[in-house]
Design a protein around this motif. Structure first.
Motif, PDB file in Angstrom:
ATOM      1  N   ILE A   1       0.851  -1.180   0.000  1.00 21.73           N
ATOM      2  CA  ILE A   1       0.000   0.000   0.000  1.00 21.73           C
ATOM      3  C   ILE A   1       0.891   1.235   0.000  1.00 21.73           C
ATOM      4  N   ILE A   2       0.612   2.174  -0.911  1.00 17.52           N
ATOM      5  CA  ILE A   2       1.393   3.405  -0.974  1.00 17.52           C
ATOM      6  C   ILE A   2       0.470   4.619  -0.832  1.00 17.52           C
ATOM      7  N   VAL A   3       1.061   5.765  -0.488  1.00 16.23           N
ATOM      8  CA  VAL A   3       0.339   7.025  -0.528  1.00 16.23           C
ATOM      9  C   VAL A   3       0.448   7.538  -1.963  1.00 16.23           C
ATOM     10  N   ASP A   4      -0.672   7.583  -2.675  1.00 14.07           N
ATOM     11  CA  ASP A   4      -0.690   7.946  -4.090  1.00 14.07           C
ATOM     12  C   ASP A   4      -0.162   9.375  -4.271  1.00 14.07           C
ATOM     13  N   PRO A   5       0.976   9.546  -4.982  1.00 12.86           N
ATOM     14  CA  PRO A   5       1.550  10.891  -5.104  1.00 12.86           C
ATOM     15  C   PRO A   5       0.773  11.806  -6.048  1.00 12.86           C
ATOM     16  N   PHE A   6      -0.072  11.240  -6.900  1.00 11.06           N
ATOM     17  CA  PHE A   6      -0.802  12.050  -7.876  1.00 11.06           C
ATOM     18  C   PHE A   6      -2.138  12.552  -7.331  1.00 11.06           C
ATOM     19  N   ARG A   7      -2.828  11.739  -6.568  1.00 11.83           N
ATOM     20  CA  ARG A   7      -4.162  12.113  -6.089  1.00 11.83           C
ATOM     21  C   ARG A   7      -4.132  12.721  -4.687  1.00 11.83           C
ATOM     22  N   SER A   8      -3.011  12.603  -4.011  1.00  7.52           N
ATOM     23  CA  SER A   8      -2.891  13.172  -2.665  1.00  7.52           C
ATOM     24  C   SER A   8      -2.433  14.624  -2.750  1.00  7.52           C
ATOM     25  N   LEU A   9      -2.858  15.409  -1.755  1.00  4.99           N
ATOM     26  CA  LEU A   9      -2.519  16.828  -1.751  1.00  4.99           C
ATOM     27  C   LEU A   9      -2.661  17.392  -0.341  1.00  4.99           C
ATOM     28  N   SER A  10      -1.641  18.124   0.088  1.00  5.06           N
ATOM     29  CA  SER A  10      -1.735  18.911   1.323  1.00  5.06           C
ATOM     30  C   SER A  10      -1.653  20.378   0.921  1.00  5.06           C
ATOM     31  N   ARG A  11      -2.766  21.095   1.076  1.00  8.89           N
ATOM     32  CA  ARG A  11      -2.799  22.490   0.622  1.00  8.89           C
ATOM     33  C   ARG A  11      -1.987  23.426   1.511  1.00  8.89           C
ATOM     34  N   LEU A  12      -1.581  22.949   2.673  1.00  8.16           N
ATOM     35  CA  LEU A  12      -0.832  23.813   3.588  1.00  8.16           C
ATOM     36  C   LEU A  12       0.654  23.478   3.635  1.00  8.16           C
ATOM     37  N   LYS A  13       1.111  22.536   2.800  1.00  4.18           N
ATOM     38  CA  LYS A  13       2.519  22.130   2.884  1.00  4.18           C
ATOM     39  C   LYS A  13       3.467  23.273   2.536  1.00  4.18           C
ATOM     40  N   GLN A  14       2.996  24.228   1.700  1.00  2.00           N
ATOM     41  CA  GLN A  14       3.859  25.342   1.317  1.00  2.00           C
ATOM     42  C   GLN A  14       4.235  26.207   2.519  1.00  2.00           C
ATOM     43  N   ASN A  15       3.476  26.088   3.607  1.00  3.86           N
ATOM     44  CA  ASN A  15       3.782  26.870   4.814  1.00  3.86           C
ATOM     45  C   ASN A  15       5.032  26.370   5.533  1.00  3.86           C
ATOM     46  N   VAL A  16       5.445  25.127   5.230  1.00  2.00           N
ATOM     47  CA  VAL A  16       6.573  24.556   5.993  1.00  2.00           C
ATOM     48  C   VAL A  16       7.701  23.992   5.132  1.00  2.00           C
TER      49      VAL A  16
END
Length: 447
Positions: free
Chosen positions: A328-343
């Motif tokens: 099982i993997i964390v899908d890199p294409f469909r996953s998104l963190s909209r706040l990651k740019q803050n860190v």
């Protein structure tokens, strides 16, 4: 009506469905707790003197002459540091054989956090899972769902997050949690020695389904105590929000409400928002971060539950089974963190944004090469490089069982670049290549 010990008691029920009762009563308030034949119920509608109550265990055996006793207040949770390490039911009562709770009584469906107490979420929330921390970095005060298929081991993953996350307290809210999963969580936390930082609210299959509606509010009330009063960073884990929404639907159907999309109640958005909006980064430093599992029906992301969730939350995490590596993997294409740019690149190493983007771009090129191969087209040398890279990338950085620091994730990324590609192929700024390419040689030797 009659009164007894300051409680209002009514004995004329005007309408009964499988999940609700109606009674004529004065002074009842929305959300107020009541008892009908000693069964807990909650006021869900007040129109003049017509009061509708949802009966958590169902209405079988209730008659028009049954006693309805109003408590005068909504459900409460007794909060104190003694919550730590406890397993409780939907009413905040122990199910772990321990003593009854003592502490300050707090309403479980309190008002939203005052905006002046909110700060911009900008503190890294590391989970140890590379597919999250590297590509979809979370921050304290964020709200984000796991979108998963029902057959994926999502509760095992939540347990891993609970043990790895850099949080002061973990609040688990389990809705419709199987006995196996309940025992799994309990044993896992106990054996890992982290029970003293975890509070669990559990609704099991043998418990009334409508009691699931109390679980998120109980979890968030406990979280608010530790985050606001104790100024701690709190992570709330909720599973499964689809079962929560199903319980909302039971009540709506019994009240003859006109269903909305996918037979869900029209109040679905506001009910979900009321939970997710409890996430907060307080000005004084405490925080509530919410990660909630939403199981998908046949992978349907357009269903009303994930669709509404996506409008409320700040991204999403998708799990998928990678057939190439069998994990099982964390899908890199469909996953998104909209706040990651803050860190990323600010609270993490400077090369984080570029390494992340380069890895995903090369993985995308590998997926194109895979499609070419499946359709019988010849592969060039770059295609072959990408395919070889993608398998190791998935194994080392996307699989959910990878537990390493963000520094190690970035070093692994540079190792993969060096192993499979030339410098010009990775598309990273020259100054970063000069700084980290050589530095990764020792990493390459180590791998």
């Amino acid at each position: 009506m009659r009164t007894k010990a300051f409680q209002r008691i009514y004995t004329q029920i005007t309408r009964i469905t499988k999940a609700t009762c109606e009674v004529r009563a004065r002074g009842a308030r929305y959300g107020e707790l009541a008892w009908i034949n000693e069964r807990p119920a909650q006021v869900i509608s007040v129109i003049e003197d017509k009061v509708t109550l949802q009966v958590f265990s169902g209405t079988e055996g209730i008659s028009s002459q049954s006693e309805v006793i109003f408590s005068g207040m909504p459900p409460t949770l007794q909060v104190s540091d003694l919550l730590a390490g406890r397993f409780l039911n939907a009413y905040g009562s122990p199910i772990d054989g321990g003593p009854e709770l003592v502490g300050e009584k707090r309403l479980i469906n309190g008002s939203a956090v005052n905006p002046v107490k909110r700060a911009k979420p900008s503190t890294l929330m590391a989970t140890g899972i590379a597919g999250i921390d590297l590509n979809n970095t979370l921050v304290t005060g964020q709200k984000i769902p796991f979108f998963v298929d029902p057959d994926q081991p999502y509760n095992e993953i939540l347990a891993e997050v609970a043990m790895r996350a850099e949080a002061d307290m973990i609040i688990l809210g389990g809705m419709g949690l199987s006995n196996d999963d309940y025992i799994f969580f309990k044993n896992t936390f106990s054996q890992a020695g982290v029970l003293d930082k975890i509070v669990s609210f559990i609704n099991r299959p043998e418990d009334p389904p409508l009691e699931r509606l109390l679980i998120p509010d109980m979890a968030c009330t406990a979280a608010e105590y530790f985050a606001n009063d104790k100024k701690q960073n709190v992570l709330v884990l909720l599973t499964d929000m689809t079962l929560y929404a199903d319980a909302l639907t039971i009540v709506a159907n019994k009240m003859d409400q006109i269903p909305s999309k996918d037979s869900m109640p029209g109040s679905l958005y506001s009910e979900l928002a009321g939970i997710y909006e409890k996430s907060v980064q307080f000005v004084h430093g405490g925080s509530i971060t919410i990660i909630a599992v939403t199981t998908l029906n046949e992978g349907d992301i357009t269903h009303a539950i994930p669709d509404n969730t996506g409008y409320i939350t700040e991204g999403q995490l998708f799990l998928k089974h990678d057939t190439d590596i069998g994990k099982i993997i964390v899908d890199p294409f469909r996953s998104l963190s909209r706040l990651k740019q803050n860190v990323i690149g600010k609270k993490t190493r400077e090369d984080h944004p570029q390494v992340m983007n380069a890895l995903i771009r090369l993985y995308a090129d590998a997926m194109e090469a895979k499609t070419k191969r499946e359709n019988g087209f010849d592969l060039n040398e770059y295609d072959k490089k990408c395919l070889a890279f993608s398998e190791e990338y998935a194994m080392r950085l996307l699989a959910i069982d990878i537990n390493i620091s963000i520094e190690e994730m970035l070093d692994t990324g540079w190792y993969l670049f060096q192993r499979y590609f030339e410098k010009y192929e990775i598309g990273i700024k020259e100054q970063l290549i000069e700084k980290y390419w050589k530095a990764s040689e020792s990493t390459a030797e180590h791998h």
